[in-house]
Design an enzyme around this catalytic site. Structure first.
Site, PDB file in Angstrom:
ATOM      1  N   THR A  26       0.882  -1.358   0.374  1.00 26.67           N
ATOM      2  CA  THR A  26       0.056   0.127   0.029  1.00 26.67           C
ATOM      3  C   THR A  26       1.590   1.034  -0.236  1.00 26.67           C
ATOM      4  O   THR A  26       1.680   1.152   0.423  1.00 26.67           O
ATOM      5  CB  THR A  26      -0.542   0.224   1.566  1.00 26.67           C
ATOM      6  OG1 THR A  26      -1.797  -0.897   1.600  1.00 26.67           O
ATOM      7  CG2 THR A  26      -1.949   1.456   1.638  1.00 26.67           C
ATOM      8  N   THR A  78      -2.757   2.977   6.637  1.00 32.58           N
ATOM      9  CA  THR A  78      -2.053   1.632   5.999  1.00 32.58           C
ATOM     10  C   THR A  78      -2.147   0.468   7.122  1.00 32.58           C
ATOM     11  O   THR A  78      -1.969   0.955   8.609  1.00 32.58           O
ATOM     12  CB  THR A  78      -0.521   1.615   5.688  1.00 32.58           C
ATOM     13  OG1 THR A  78      -0.453   0.136   5.486  1.00 32.58           O
ATOM     14  CG2 THR A  78       0.547   1.900   7.108  1.00 32.58           C
TER      15      THR A  78
HETATM   16  C1  SD4 Z   1      -5.180  -2.966   3.637  1.00 26.87           C
HETATM   17  N1  SD4 Z   1      -5.006  -1.311   4.193  1.00 26.87           N
HETATM   18  O1  SD4 Z   1      -6.174  -3.221   2.447  1.00 26.87           O
HETATM   19  C2  SD4 Z   1      -4.288  -2.131   3.344  1.00 26.87           C
HETATM   20  C3  SD4 Z   1      -3.059  -3.136   3.571  1.00 26.87           C
HETATM   21  C4  SD4 Z   1      -2.048  -2.372   3.719  1.00 26.87           C
HETATM   22  O2  SD4 Z   1       0.157  -2.077   3.933  1.00 26.87           O
HETATM   23  O3  SD4 Z   1      -1.409  -0.852   4.028  1.00 26.87           O
HETATM   24  N2  SD4 Z   1      -0.888  -2.969   3.980  1.00 26.87           N
HETATM   25  O4  SD4 Z   1      -6.272  -3.575   4.026  1.00 26.87           O
END
Ligand code: SD4
Length: 343
Positions: A203, A254
């Protein structure tokens, strides 16, 4: 603790671009920081994304253009992080989520989007060319194609293929433990080192302030690796993975998306800043709220928030150590380690 009277005062004043300053005990105006653009973004890849955003900002460009251009860099890298080269879902398909928000509460979002290289740009088109905020799945893809985005062939990057093959050996579906540094490994929900020595994350969230002091944000992801088909996290959800209120500040998130959605995370952080908390304090309070809800299970999940207020003050906070963010302005360009509740 902010008392009730002060709280009400702060909320009321907040809507007029004032905030109650918790530290000094007096109300202060959140003066927009003009003439000093800045950009912040999540994780190591943010350093390269910020450079592209800076090219827009330093020339007097708008924050909304900067946050789109910035995260497009990460989407295009295709090295098992964000974008088409990322980890697939458990059925082997890469599905992408993204959202974007400008200084006027305009926002656009796509989710469960397949075979499109730049979901962030499709999200922007949703914002600018439709009466809607969010398009998902095949509808989002059809819209993208109608807008001239090429339909790419899905081809996992070598890293993603290796990672997926490894996961298929056991095919254990175990959502927790996203992005916790101490649980590194070439497996689901855990970051691992890429050949260039960088930590892989799926992300990028970015927030920028332009020369006029206007704020915008973007967030784009492949979501959790080996997720259930159709699973959508916080990243494309306005108020969860991203929120911008141009009078107060902006935040992106995140980590384990389900737990960010549960508390409307980025919106919560912005509202805490409206009450007068500095960005780091606001991020910490939102993290504490998640930890309180999760109890013992908080040790298995990572969530981090990254925020900026209207004065250009930046702050972040995570559940676990290991979260870093990139910052760039006229004076500095660096990766900063975030504070965390747990070691
Ligand atoms: C999610 N927040 O799909 C995202 C994943 C993420 O670093 O931030 N990964 O839940």
């Amino acid at each position: 603790m902010i008392n009730r009277r002060k709280f009400i005062q702060a909320s009321a004043l907040g809507s007029m671009s004032f905030a109650f300053n918790k530290e000094s005990g007096c109300k202060s105006k959140l003066t927009p920081l003009k003439g000093k653009p800045l950009v912040i973004s999540t994780w190591d890849a943010g350093l390269r994304a910020n450079k592209a955003a800076w090219e827009v900002l330093k020339n007097g460009g708008k924050a909304i253009d900067a946050v789109e251009k910035g995260v497009m860099v990460t989407e295009a890298e295709q090295n098992c992080c964000v974008g088409l080269g990322a980890n697939p879902d458990r059925d082997g398909f890469v599905t992408l989520d993204a959202c974007i928000m400008d200084e006027n509460f305009n926002c656009g979002s796509v989710a469960f989007l397949e075979r499109i290289k730049h979901p962030i740009s499709v999200a922007r088109r949703v914002m600018e060319k439709t009466p809607h905020v969010m398009l998902v799945g095949i509808g989002a893809q059809q819209f993208a194609v109608a807008e001239g985005f090429p339909l790419e062939e899905q081809k996992l990057s070598p890293d993603a293929q290796k990672s997926y093959d490894n996961w298929l050996k056991n095919s254990t579906y175990k959502p927790p433990a996203i992005n916790i540094e101490s649980k590194q490994g070439h497996g689901p929900f855990a970051p691992y080192k890429l050949d260039n020595g960088e930590w892989n994350h799926d992300t990028i969230g970015m927030v920028a302030m332009d020369i006029n002091g206007n704020l915008s944000g973007s967030c784009t992801t492949s979501g959790a690796g080996f997720k259930m088909r159709g699973r959508i996290g916080d990243s494309p959800i306005i108020g969860a993975g991203l929120f911008v209120d141009n009078e107060i500040g902006a935040c992106t998130a995140t980590g384990q998306g389900e737990d960010v959605i549960r508390i409307a995370g980025s919106h919560t952080v912005v509202e805490l800043m409206r009450q007068g908390f500095l960005p780091e304090e606001a991020c910490k309070k939102a993290i504490e709220r998640i930890v309180k809800i999760k109890g013992d299970k908080a040790k298995d999940i990572q969530v981090a928030f990254l925020a900026v207020n209207k004065r250009g003050e930046v702050g972040a906070f995570a559940i676990h150590k290991g979260f870093s963010y990139a910052i760039k302005n006229g004076e500095k360009e660096e990766l900063v380690k975030s504070k965390s509740l747990m070691e």
